[in-house]
Every structure is written in structure tokens, then in C-alpha cells.
Design a protein around this motif. Structure first.
Motif, PDB file in Angstrom:
ATOM      1  N   LEU A   1       0.818  -1.211   0.000  1.00 49.37           N
ATOM      2  CA  LEU A   1       0.000   0.000   0.000  1.00 49.37           C
ATOM      3  C   LEU A   1       0.858   1.269   0.000  1.00 49.37           C
ATOM      4  CD1 LEU A   1      -2.795  -0.960   2.575  1.00 49.37           C
ATOM      5  CD2 LEU A   1      -3.075  -0.621   0.115  1.00 49.37           C
ATOM      6  N   ALA A   2       1.967   1.211   0.713  1.00 46.19           N
ATOM      7  CA  ALA A   2       2.802   2.410   0.859  1.00 46.19           C
ATOM      8  C   ALA A   2       3.780   2.615  -0.290  1.00 46.19           C
ATOM      9  CB  ALA A   2       3.581   2.332   2.173  1.00 46.19           C
ATOM     10  N   SER A   3       4.084   1.558  -1.051  1.00 45.25           N
ATOM     11  CA  SER A   3       5.124   1.656  -2.074  1.00 45.25           C
ATOM     12  C   SER A   3       4.896   2.744  -3.125  1.00 45.25           C
ATOM     13  CB  SER A   3       5.330   0.293  -2.750  1.00 45.25           C
ATOM     14  OG  SER A   3       4.136  -0.181  -3.325  1.00 45.25           O
ATOM     15  N   PRO A   4       3.659   2.909  -3.668  1.00 46.64           N
ATOM     16  CA  PRO A   4       3.479   3.996  -4.651  1.00 46.64           C
ATOM     17  C   PRO A   4       3.762   5.368  -4.051  1.00 46.64           C
ATOM     18  CG  PRO A   4       1.644   2.456  -4.724  1.00 46.64           C
ATOM     19  CD  PRO A   4       2.430   2.130  -3.497  1.00 46.64           C
ATOM     20  N   PHE A   5       3.450   5.520  -2.774  1.00 49.09           N
ATOM     21  CA  PHE A   5       3.697   6.782  -2.066  1.00 49.09           C
ATOM     22  C   PHE A   5       5.199   7.000  -1.891  1.00 49.09           C
ATOM     23  CE2 PHE A   5       4.543   9.136   1.800  1.00 49.09           C
ATOM     24  CZ  PHE A   5       3.636  10.179   1.781  1.00 49.09           C
ATOM     25  N   VAL A   6       5.879   5.973  -1.401  1.00 46.03           N
ATOM     26  CA  VAL A   6       7.295   6.088  -1.052  1.00 46.03           C
ATOM     27  C   VAL A   6       8.187   6.263  -2.280  1.00 46.03           C
ATOM     28  CG1 VAL A   6       9.255   4.907   0.015  1.00 46.03           C
ATOM     29  CG2 VAL A   6       6.999   4.794   1.076  1.00 46.03           C
ATOM     30  N   VAL A   7       7.951   5.475  -3.328  1.00 49.44           N
ATOM     31  CA  VAL A   7       8.877   5.483  -4.470  1.00 49.44           C
ATOM     32  C   VAL A   7       8.699   6.692  -5.382  1.00 49.44           C
ATOM     33  CG1 VAL A   7       9.068   2.976  -4.451  1.00 49.44           C
ATOM     34  CG2 VAL A   7       7.373   4.065  -5.949  1.00 49.44           C
ATOM     35  N   THR A   8       7.529   7.318  -5.357  1.00 45.00           N
ATOM     36  CA  THR A   8       7.316   8.467  -6.245  1.00 45.00           C
ATOM     37  C   THR A   8       7.706   9.802  -5.611  1.00 45.00           C
ATOM     38  OG1 THR A   8       4.984   8.593  -5.560  1.00 45.00           O
ATOM     39  CG2 THR A   8       5.484   7.370  -7.579  1.00 45.00           C
ATOM     40  N   VAL A   9       7.714   9.868  -4.289  1.00 44.55           N
ATOM     41  CA  VAL A   9       8.037  11.124  -3.606  1.00 44.55           C
ATOM     42  C   VAL A   9       9.395  11.703  -4.014  1.00 44.55           C
ATOM     43  CG1 VAL A   9       8.641  12.108  -1.359  1.00 44.55           C
ATOM     44  CG2 VAL A   9       6.515  10.854  -1.619  1.00 44.55           C
ATOM     45  N   PRO A  10      10.464  10.883  -4.134  1.00 48.05           N
ATOM     46  CA  PRO A  10      11.767  11.462  -4.491  1.00 48.05           C
ATOM     47  C   PRO A  10      11.817  12.084  -5.888  1.00 48.05           C
ATOM     48  CG  PRO A  10      12.040   9.281  -3.518  1.00 48.05           C
ATOM     49  CD  PRO A  10      10.586   9.450  -3.824  1.00 48.05           C
ATOM     50  N   TYR A  11      10.846  11.757  -6.751  1.00 49.69           N
ATOM     51  CA  TYR A  11      10.876  12.246  -8.139  1.00 49.69           C
ATOM     52  C   TYR A  11       9.802  13.284  -8.455  1.00 49.69           C
ATOM     53  CZ  TYR A  11      13.835   8.159  -9.125  1.00 49.69           C
ATOM     54  OH  TYR A  11      14.848   7.224  -9.132  1.00 49.69           O
ATOM     55  N   ILE A  12       8.647  13.170  -7.833  1.00 45.24           N
ATOM     56  CA  ILE A  12       7.466  13.895  -8.307  1.00 45.24           C
ATOM     57  C   ILE A  12       7.653  15.406  -8.383  1.00 45.24           C
ATOM     58  CG2 ILE A  12       6.440  14.014  -5.992  1.00 45.24           C
ATOM     59  CD1 ILE A  12       4.573  13.511  -9.361  1.00 45.24           C
ATOM     60  N   PHE A  13       8.324  16.004  -7.416  1.00 48.91           N
ATOM     61  CA  PHE A  13       8.441  17.461  -7.411  1.00 48.91           C
ATOM     62  C   PHE A  13       9.537  17.957  -8.352  1.00 48.91           C
ATOM     63  CE2 PHE A  13       6.644  16.443  -3.162  1.00 48.91           C
ATOM     64  CZ  PHE A  13       5.363  16.912  -3.431  1.00 48.91           C
TER      65      PHE A  13
END
Length: 212
Positions: free
Chosen positions: A114-126
């Protein structure tokens, strides 16, 4: 002894001051909470454009990017905030129901999924937001694709982000310094990924500095 403006000592001192100022501007811009997204995009934009590429000034670059990405940045921030609330609710329900004591491995495994999409995209999204002009859905697709395709870099970025968060938690007085340092360090990893997604066939005057 008078130091030349082109001397390494002056250059390093200038970069350090720019990183600190950018981090301080990020902290101010994050005060409403929902503006964490555009503030983070502006921080990355400023670190790369001003500190690393020597274009523009910290204040001008930061507020330019902040205003340009304000609407989408707020939308992305709200998405992550809602996602975080859902994850916390899940943890709360599982722990209060006693499910964790009965099946701890299942809880940990499902929580990681459940947390993986949140965790792995945060370093890139901004950083993606600061660089590309597309819909919010497109921003997330890019960030997710990058996180999977360049997984070793993703792990390093997550560890760096976690370390930065821990330092800020243990030493709150460093909140105005750590974000800028994290953005500077992480940019050396993120830029390697972003450059692969950029079309270099045509360099516009506005975007040419990205290729310097």
C-alpha cells in the motif's frame, strides 16, 4: 590577502549561501502546508538552475517556479496528504483490531504494498513537476516509471530523504538548512534520470540551460 571572485573558496562560499537561502525560502513557502508541493518543486528548480548551472538568482528563480507550479503543486500535495491519512488509518485499524499480533507478516507485507506507490514516487514527483509541463496524472506516471526503471537510484534517494527527515526531527533548528542540502545532493542522482526523459534535439532559449 584579497580573494578573487573566481577563486574556489569564494565559489564554494557562494554555493553554500545559495543552498541555505533556497532552503530558507522553501521553509517559508511550506508554512500553509498545502504549498509543500510547489515549494519543493521551486527548491529543486532553484538548486539546479542557480546553484549548479549559475543562471538567474535564488530569489527570482525560486518564486518564479513556485508561482508557475502553484496549482498543480497544491493538487499533488493534497493527493499525498490524503494518501498518508489513508495509510495511517489502515495502520490504526490493524493495530487496534489485534490483526498485527495474529498475522504480523501479512500486515507488514500488505502495508509495504500500500505504501510503495507513495514512497517510491516522492523522491521524483516534485523535480518532475519543476521540469515538465503535463497533467498531474502525467506527472505521477513519469515519477512512477522513473522509480521502477531506475530502482537502485530510487533506493538511494529514499535513504537520503529518510536521513534528511530524521536529521530535521532530531535537530529542528536545521530545518532551514537540511532541505537545501538534500535537494543539492539528490539533484546529482535525479538529473541523471531526468536528462534521459528530455528531448535534446531542440534547445529552446528557456530550457537550454538544462543541457549545460
Amino acid at each position: 590577502m584579497k580573494l578573487s571572485e573566481d577563486s574556489p573558496v569564494v565559489s564554494i562560499a557562494e554555493q553554500i549561501s545559495e543552498v541555505i537561502i533556497a532552503g530558507f525560502l522553501w521553509l517559508i513557502a511550506c508554512i500553509p502546508i498545502i504549498t509543500i508541493g510547489p515549494a519543493s518543486a521551486a527548491l529543486y528548480y532553484t538548486i539546479v538552475k542557480v546553484v549548479r548551472k549559475k543562471h538567474s538568482t535564488v530569489t527570482i528563480a525560486f518564486w518564479h517556479s513556485f508561482k508557475e507550479n502553484l496549482k498543480q503543486g497544491i493538487g499533488i500535495t493534497l493527493f499525498y496528504l490524503v494518501y498518508a491519512v489513508i495509510l495511517l488509518f489502515y495502520v490504526s485499524v490493524v493495530t487496534k483490531s489485534g490483526m498485527f499480533e495474529r498475522t504480523p507478516y501479512l500486515f507488514v507485507a500488505s502495508g509495504m504494498v500500500l505504501a510503495s506507490p507513495f514512497v517510491v514516487t516522492v523522491p521524483y514527483i516534485f523535480s518532475v513537476l519543476s521540469r515538465f509541463r503535463m497533467s498531474i496524472v502525467g506527472q505521477f506516471q513519469y515519477a512512477l516509471h522513473m522509480s521502477v526503471k531506475y530502482f537502485p537510484i530510487t533506493i538511494l534517494l529514499i535513504l537520503l530523504l529518510g536521513a534528511a527527515g530524521m536529521i530535521c526531527y532530531l535537530f529542528p533548528f536545521l530545518m532551514a538548512i537540511v532541505p537545501g542540502v538534500y535537494a543539492w545532493v539528490s539533484s546529482f542522482l535525479v538529473e541523471k534520470v531526468l536528462q534521459k526523459y528530455m528531448k535534446q534535439a531542440r534547445k529552446t532559449e528557456d530550457g537550454a540551460w538544462y543541457y549545460d
